[in-house]
Write a protein that holds these residues in place. Sequence first.
Motif, mmCIF file in Angstrom:
data_model
loop_
_atom_site.group_PDB
_atom_site.id
_atom_site.type_symbol
_atom_site.label_atom_id
_atom_site.label_comp_id
_atom_site.label_asym_id
_atom_site.label_seq_id
_atom_site.Cartn_x
_atom_site.Cartn_y
_atom_site.Cartn_z
ATOM 1 N N ARG A 89 0.956 -1.069 0.255
ATOM 2 C CA ARG A 89 -0.118 0.551 -0.211
ATOM 3 C C ARG A 89 0.816 1.568 0.018
ATOM 4 N NH1 ARG A 89 -5.689 -1.381 1.246
ATOM 5 N NH2 ARG A 89 -6.084 -3.164 1.783
ATOM 6 N N TYR A 90 2.063 0.535 0.786
ATOM 7 C CA TYR A 90 2.774 2.340 0.386
ATOM 8 C C TYR A 90 4.335 2.584 -0.618
ATOM 9 C CZ TYR A 90 1.260 2.558 4.896
ATOM 10 O OH TYR A 90 -0.546 2.422 6.015
ATOM 11 N N LEU A 91 3.868 1.139 -1.554
ATOM 12 C CA LEU A 91 4.767 0.798 -2.387
ATOM 13 C C LEU A 91 4.705 1.638 -4.146
ATOM 14 C CD1 LEU A 91 7.626 0.014 -2.591
ATOM 15 C CD2 LEU A 91 6.358 -1.963 -3.859
ATOM 16 N N THR A 92 4.832 2.508 -4.622
ATOM 17 C CA THR A 92 4.805 3.443 -5.931
ATOM 18 C C THR A 92 5.571 2.342 -6.884
ATOM 19 O OG1 THR A 92 4.084 5.306 -4.551
ATOM 20 C CG2 THR A 92 5.017 5.255 -6.839
ATOM 21 N N VAL A 93 4.476 2.414 -7.771
ATOM 22 C CA VAL A 93 5.783 1.112 -9.196
ATOM 23 C C VAL A 93 5.595 2.165 -10.231
ATOM 24 C CG1 VAL A 93 5.346 -1.110 -7.589
ATOM 25 C CG2 VAL A 93 3.533 -0.372 -9.331
ATOM 26 N N ALA A 94 6.400 2.249 -11.138
ATOM 27 C CA ALA A 94 7.172 2.507 -12.269
ATOM 28 C C ALA A 94 6.766 1.446 -13.495
ATOM 29 C CB ALA A 94 8.181 3.758 -12.280
ATOM 30 N N ARG A 95 5.932 1.662 -13.749
ATOM 31 C CA ARG A 95 6.044 0.904 -15.087
ATOM 32 C C ARG A 95 6.489 1.106 -16.973
ATOM 33 N NH1 ARG A 95 1.240 0.298 -12.205
ATOM 34 N NH2 ARG A 95 1.163 -2.244 -11.011
ATOM 35 N N SER A 96 7.183 0.521 -17.220
ATOM 36 C CA SER A 96 6.668 1.117 -18.835
ATOM 37 C C SER A 96 5.597 1.345 -19.914
ATOM 38 C CB SER A 96 7.861 -0.465 -19.360
ATOM 39 O OG SER A 96 7.262 -1.147 -20.121
ATOM 40 N N ILE A 97 5.653 2.112 -20.579
ATOM 41 C CA ILE A 97 4.019 2.304 -20.743
ATOM 42 C C ILE A 97 3.441 1.284 -22.469
ATOM 43 C CG2 ILE A 97 4.330 3.876 -23.149
ATOM 44 C CD1 ILE A 97 6.396 5.500 -22.828
ATOM 45 N N THR A 98 4.742 0.823 -22.621
ATOM 46 C CA THR A 98 4.969 -0.936 -23.181
ATOM 47 C C THR A 98 4.248 -1.932 -22.172
ATOM 48 O OG1 THR A 98 5.667 -0.687 -24.882
ATOM 49 C CG2 THR A 98 4.758 -2.859 -24.584
ATOM 50 N N PRO A 99 3.101 -2.566 -21.771
ATOM 51 C CA PRO A 99 3.072 -3.641 -20.414
ATOM 52 C C PRO A 99 3.473 -4.661 -20.804
ATOM 53 C CG PRO A 99 0.999 -3.002 -21.219
ATOM 54 C CD PRO A 99 1.969 -2.346 -22.514
ATOM 55 N N SER A 100 3.802 -5.749 -19.897
ATOM 56 C CA SER A 100 4.092 -7.316 -20.468
ATOM 57 C C SER A 100 3.025 -7.968 -21.096
ATOM 58 C CB SER A 100 4.578 -7.912 -19.040
ATOM 59 O OG SER A 100 3.552 -7.647 -17.325
ATOM 60 N N ARG A 101 3.159 -8.755 -21.427
ATOM 61 C CA ARG A 101 1.891 -9.419 -21.906
ATOM 62 C C ARG A 101 1.765 -10.861 -21.261
ATOM 63 N NH1 ARG A 101 2.735 -11.418 -27.680
ATOM 64 N NH2 ARG A 101 3.621 -13.236 -26.873
ATOM 65 N N ASP A 102 2.885 -11.282 -20.165
ATOM 66 C CA ASP A 102 2.612 -12.046 -19.567
ATOM 67 C C ASP A 102 2.998 -12.110 -18.391
ATOM 68 O OD1 ASP A 102 1.804 -14.752 -18.220
ATOM 69 O OD2 ASP A 102 3.062 -15.777 -19.717
ATOM 70 N N GLY A 103 2.854 -12.475 -16.364
ATOM 71 C CA GLY A 103 3.677 -12.426 -16.008
ATOM 72 C C GLY A 103 2.615 -13.750 -14.926
ATOM 73 N N PHE A 104 4.172 -13.743 -14.013
ATOM 74 C CA PHE A 104 3.480 -14.556 -12.711
ATOM 75 C C PHE A 104 4.290 -14.569 -11.498
ATOM 76 C CE2 PHE A 104 3.255 -19.523 -10.494
ATOM 77 C CZ PHE A 104 2.190 -19.703 -11.444
ATOM 78 N N PHE A 105 3.878 -14.631 -10.177
ATOM 79 C CA PHE A 105 4.579 -14.398 -8.708
ATOM 80 C C PHE A 105 4.502 -16.026 -9.048
ATOM 81 C CE2 PHE A 105 3.874 -12.661 -4.017
ATOM 82 C CZ PHE A 105 5.382 -13.239 -4.369
ATOM 83 N N LEU A 106 6.384 -15.566 -8.483
ATOM 84 C CA LEU A 106 6.158 -17.627 -8.149
ATOM 85 C C LEU A 106 7.416 -17.666 -6.470
ATOM 86 C CD1 LEU A 106 6.922 -20.640 -8.473
ATOM 87 C CD2 LEU A 106 9.100 -20.537 -9.676
ATOM 88 N N ARG A 107 7.025 -18.391 -5.159
ATOM 89 C CA ARG A 107 6.833 -18.343 -4.355
ATOM 90 C C ARG A 107 7.105 -20.104 -3.353
ATOM 91 N NH1 ARG A 107 3.879 -14.334 -0.187
ATOM 92 N NH2 ARG A 107 5.348 -14.643 0.523
ATOM 93 N N ALA A 108 8.302 -20.242 -3.348
ATOM 94 C CA ALA A 108 8.147 -21.525 -2.356
ATOM 95 C C ALA A 108 7.229 -21.601 -1.138
ATOM 96 C CB ALA A 108 9.714 -21.620 -2.461
ATOM 97 N N GLU A 109 7.779 -20.659 -0.623
ATOM 98 C CA GLU A 109 6.971 -21.012 0.547
ATOM 99 C C GLU A 109 4.906 -21.314 0.091
ATOM 100 O OE1 GLU A 109 5.923 -17.049 2.474
ATOM 101 O OE2 GLU A 109 7.356 -18.156 2.978
ATOM 102 N N SER A 110 4.840 -20.777 -0.386
ATOM 103 C CA SER A 110 2.940 -20.889 -1.150
ATOM 104 C C SER A 110 2.544 -22.191 -2.395
ATOM 105 C CB SER A 110 1.632 -20.133 -1.079
ATOM 106 O OG SER A 110 2.854 -19.235 -1.945
ATOM 107 N N PHE A 111 3.985 -21.984 -2.850
ATOM 108 C CA PHE A 111 3.693 -22.637 -4.056
ATOM 109 C C PHE A 111 2.459 -24.138 -4.445
ATOM 110 C CE2 PHE A 111 5.067 -25.761 -8.136
ATOM 111 C CZ PHE A 111 4.945 -25.088 -9.051
ATOM 112 N N TYR A 112 2.471 -24.854 -3.061
ATOM 113 C CA TYR A 112 1.610 -25.691 -2.851
ATOM 114 C C TYR A 112 0.109 -25.050 -3.254
ATOM 115 C CZ TYR A 112 -1.294 -29.467 -0.652
ATOM 116 O OH TYR A 112 -2.141 -30.677 -1.114
ATOM 117 N N ASN A 113 -0.120 -24.202 -2.816
ATOM 118 C CA ASN A 113 -1.600 -23.716 -2.713
ATOM 119 C C ASN A 113 -1.977 -23.829 -4.569
ATOM 120 O OD1 ASN A 113 -0.728 -23.762 -0.396
ATOM 121 N ND2 ASN A 113 -0.926 -22.036 0.418
#
Length: 252
Positions: A89-113
């Motif tokens: 909520r306190y993090l500002t992110v600056a994105r490129s003009i061209t957005p990514s077409r794909d994406g994934f968030f992979l974390r080991a501790e919750s990959f089972y879920n």
Amino acid sequence: MLQEPYLKHIALSGTLPANAYFSALSVVKHLERMEKLSFHAPITFFVGENGVGKSTLIEAIAVAMGFNPEGGTRNFRFSTESSHSELYRYLTVARSITPSRDGFFLRAESFYNVASYIDQLDRIPASAPPIIHSYGGVSLHRQSHGESFLSLVENRFGENGLYILDEPEAALSPARLMKLMILIHRLVEKNSQFIISTHSPILMTMPNAEIYQISQHSIESVSYRETEHYLLTKDFFDSPERMLNFLFSDEP
């Protein structure tokens, strides 16, 4: 090769809550003093000791970029347990003009879920092909932890993507970790960006990468040979007997 990062930089904004645990993390204190933290390379590593806040920052970046806190694509909407911090909520992110077409968030501790969620979705009658076809065709639960990790990256990750990985080496042998490096390299050549938290000196050797080492004192850009992980591992394998004698000595 990526011309412009999909995630260009991050910065903290607003007044952090004094009683929140993340406010006391080293990485957050450093970011408060910085105008921004920029991503110049197609691969960015966050490294540092346990407890400095790498995973908390990775999680906040992922959520701020629209990913599910427990992992998955931007379309995944499930919650096994709401344990993520409010740092996003306190993090500002600056994105490129061209957005990514794909994406994934992979974390080991919750990959089972994540694997369970995919299986649950495929049990719902639908006219579309099963979701697992995009992940190699075999339930991620029917593979070893390491095999399912690699199957995900090899089959689901694509070109022009933003991939945020938290300690991907956790499930992998050294040989499989090198296979992961090959896959990451191929995806970088197809205009993908990676942001990775890791403890692996092997993974840190990836070409075209920037390493941010986070300590109690600073966030600094270093070469992999300057990281504490590399230096300590090298010292150990240069003379394991000497190191073991030191570790197991009765002297304080």
